[in-house]
Design an enzyme around this catalytic site. Structure first.
Site, mmCIF file in Angstrom:
data_model
loop_
_atom_site.group_PDB
_atom_site.id
_atom_site.type_symbol
_atom_site.label_atom_id
_atom_site.label_comp_id
_atom_site.label_asym_id
_atom_site.label_seq_id
_atom_site.Cartn_x
_atom_site.Cartn_y
_atom_site.Cartn_z
ATOM 1 C CE1 TYR A 61 -4.243 1.046 -0.111
ATOM 2 C CE2 TYR A 61 -4.323 -1.430 1.037
ATOM 3 C CZ TYR A 61 -5.066 0.169 -0.191
ATOM 4 O OH TYR A 61 -6.387 -0.215 -0.165
ATOM 5 C CD GLU A 106 -4.593 5.609 0.419
ATOM 6 O OE1 GLU A 106 -4.850 6.133 1.470
ATOM 7 O OE2 GLU A 106 -6.021 4.660 -0.307
ATOM 8 C CG ASP A 162 -7.694 9.895 -24.371
ATOM 9 O OD1 ASP A 162 -6.619 9.074 -24.780
ATOM 10 O OD2 ASP A 162 -8.021 9.852 -23.583
ATOM 11 C CB THR A 219 -4.312 3.341 -21.840
ATOM 12 O OG1 THR A 219 -3.696 3.191 -23.649
ATOM 13 C CG2 THR A 219 -5.388 3.561 -21.997
ATOM 14 C CE LYS A 267 -6.741 1.337 -25.876
ATOM 15 N NZ LYS A 267 -6.470 2.371 -24.742
ATOM 16 N NE ARG A 283 -5.565 -4.236 -20.047
ATOM 17 C CZ ARG A 283 -6.184 -4.399 -21.405
ATOM 18 N NH1 ARG A 283 -7.113 -2.954 -20.788
ATOM 19 N NH2 ARG A 283 -5.491 -4.837 -22.107
HETATM 20 N N1 DSN Z 1 -11.278 0.036 -25.379
HETATM 21 C C1 DSN Z 1 -10.253 1.108 -25.688
HETATM 22 C C2 DSN Z 1 -10.861 0.670 -27.299
HETATM 23 O O1 DSN Z 1 -10.116 -0.143 -27.936
HETATM 24 O O2 DSN Z 1 -9.839 1.856 -27.683
HETATM 25 C C3 DSN Z 1 -10.972 2.578 -25.291
HETATM 26 O O3 DSN Z 1 -11.123 2.509 -24.015
#
Ligand code: DSN
Length: 425
Positions: free
Chosen positions: A47, A49, A193, A219, A222, A228
């Site tokens: 933990y 925080e 984003d 994110t 990707k 993730r």
């Molecule tokens: N679910 C993601 C995507 O496939 O682009 C976006 O959050």
């Protein structure tokens, strides 16, 4: 303790599925073994925080070092002055930014979900569309492209407090400079984003939002090929524009506003095992071979678009600048749902996707979205992309023919044996 054979078996099944199939979901990728093992590590037990050096728990000396490494590497990767690596996901990163810079009911302007935008940019079914007054820009029906004059017109009309650029299913680059001049004209903050193209931006293959956008979210799983999770960055830290001051009367910096929006505003304990895995992924993305990877991702996407168009498929905006493409299947007489189901049977994993001006519901859709980040990690090249398009076409023109679908599946399973995934496991 009783060993869980059920989950052990499911892990084996999932690894086999990933090994044998062609992963074409634009938001997925395969992490390195070290990234994956760091996610499943003892950091998960801790933990922490707070932030490095300012925690609410003892025993944080080691995770402090890991989180600091993640922050420093991320800043270096994008040339950012500020980075927060704690958001659990891209949607949580966006939620934290909204919490930090907006008041409930404030107008926002984002890219329409049904044109390729993201749920967390104001969709009525998401917190962002329930808590804030959401307005949208979209693409032109004839070109599939965003018309920046129309974005400006819309912004002048709705006077948003926050403009959001970025998408889940838009294959073209973004004019961040023009977005910024629109934001300045209406007195809005600008959020980019970059969840999808982050890796291509980090390696300078696409326009850089950092000099133009006030805040950047992403994110990490990707094109960035990490665990993730989510991140928030700023190219330059700046004083909050609302005149908020500390007790001592000093202007509060946006870095403090964003940090407290993430914790304690939006989240509790950070996922230090994921943060450590983010640090590993950023280290990998800083190596020369990562740029070679992102260049191959784009080449593969462009090869796939070309091959699809040669077979009569309609690609929204007639091309791609990044790792993905959106296919409008209406001229092929199949819905996105039917195409997805048939392709998945052949182990060509894609997702159904709304196309701009779709006449089908989000559960049916008229399109599919395809991305090349994952197959490029497996080692596939442009020639292989032509073969993939042949398989896609065989399935889509035979969605009810199980013999053809099973033949394609067998060919894919044999083909993928040449590209071992996690051979150490
Ligand atoms: N679910 C993601 C995507 O496939 O682009 C976006 O959050």
């Amino acid at each position: 303790m009783q060993h869980d054979y059920a989950i052990e078996q499911l892990l084996k099944d999932e690894l086999n599925r990933q090994r044998h199939g062609l992963e074409l979901i634009a938001s997925e990728n395969f992490t390195s073994l070290q990234v994956m093992q760091t996610m499943g590590s003892c950091f998960s037990n801790k933990y922490a925080e707070g932030y490095p050096g300012k925690r609410y728990y003892g025993g944080c000396e080691v995770v402090d070092k890991a989180e600091t490494l993640a922050i420093e590497r991320l800043k270096k990767l994008f040339g950012a002055e500020y980075a927060n690596v704690q958001p659990h996901s891209g949607a949580q990163a966006n939620a934290a930014v909204f919490l930090g810079v907006l008041k409930p009911g404030d107008p926002i302007l984002g890219f329409d979900l049904s044109h390729g935008g993201h749920l967390s940019h104001g969709s009525p079914v998401n917190f962002s569309g329930k808590v804030y007054q959401a307005n949208f820009y979209g693409v032109e029906e004839h070109s599939g492209l965003i018309d920046m004059d129309k974005v400006e017109q819309k912004a002048m009309e709705v006077k948003p407090k926050l403009i959001i650029c970025g998408a889940s299913a838009y294959s073209r680059d973004w004019d961040y400079q023009r977005f910024r001049s629109i934001a300045d004209k209406v007195g809005a903050l600008l959020l980019a984003d970059i969840a999808h193209p982050a890796g291509l931006i980090a390696t300078q293959l696409l326009n850089d939002p950092l000099p133009h956008c006030h805040i950047i979210t992403s994110t990490t799983h990707k094109t960035l090929r990490g665990p993730r999770g989510g991140i928030i960055m700023m190219g330059k830290n700046f004083e909050n524009p609302w005149g908020r001051t500390t007790k001592a009367g000093k202007p509060i910096m946006m870095s403090d506003i964003l940090n407290s929006a993430v914790f304690p505003g939006m989240q509790g304990g950070p996922l230090e095992h994921i943060i450590a895995a983010k640090a590993v992924a950023f280290h990998e993305a800083l190596q020369d071979d990562y740029k070679d990877y992102t260049q191959r991702v784009v080449k593969n996407a462009q090869a796939m678009v070309k091959a699809l168009m040669e077979k009569g498929y309609k690609i929204i905006s007639d091309g791609t600048d990044n790792h993905l493409m959106l296919i409008d299947l209406r001229n092929k007489g199949v819905t996105g749902k039917v195409a997805e189901q048939a392709l998945v049977k052949a182990e060509l994993t894609v997702n159904k996707n709304m196309v701009p001006f779709d006449d089908q519901s989000p559960m049916i859709t008229s399109g599919i979205r395809i991305g090349t980040a994952a197959i490029t990690t497996r080692g596939l090249d442009e020639k292989d992309c032509h073969q993939i398009v042949n398989w896609i076409d065989q399935v889509i023109t035979n969605v009810e023919n199980d013999t053809t679908i099973n033949k394609v599946k067998a060919e894919i399973n044999e083909f993928m044996q040449q590209y071992p995934l996690y051979p150490e496991l």
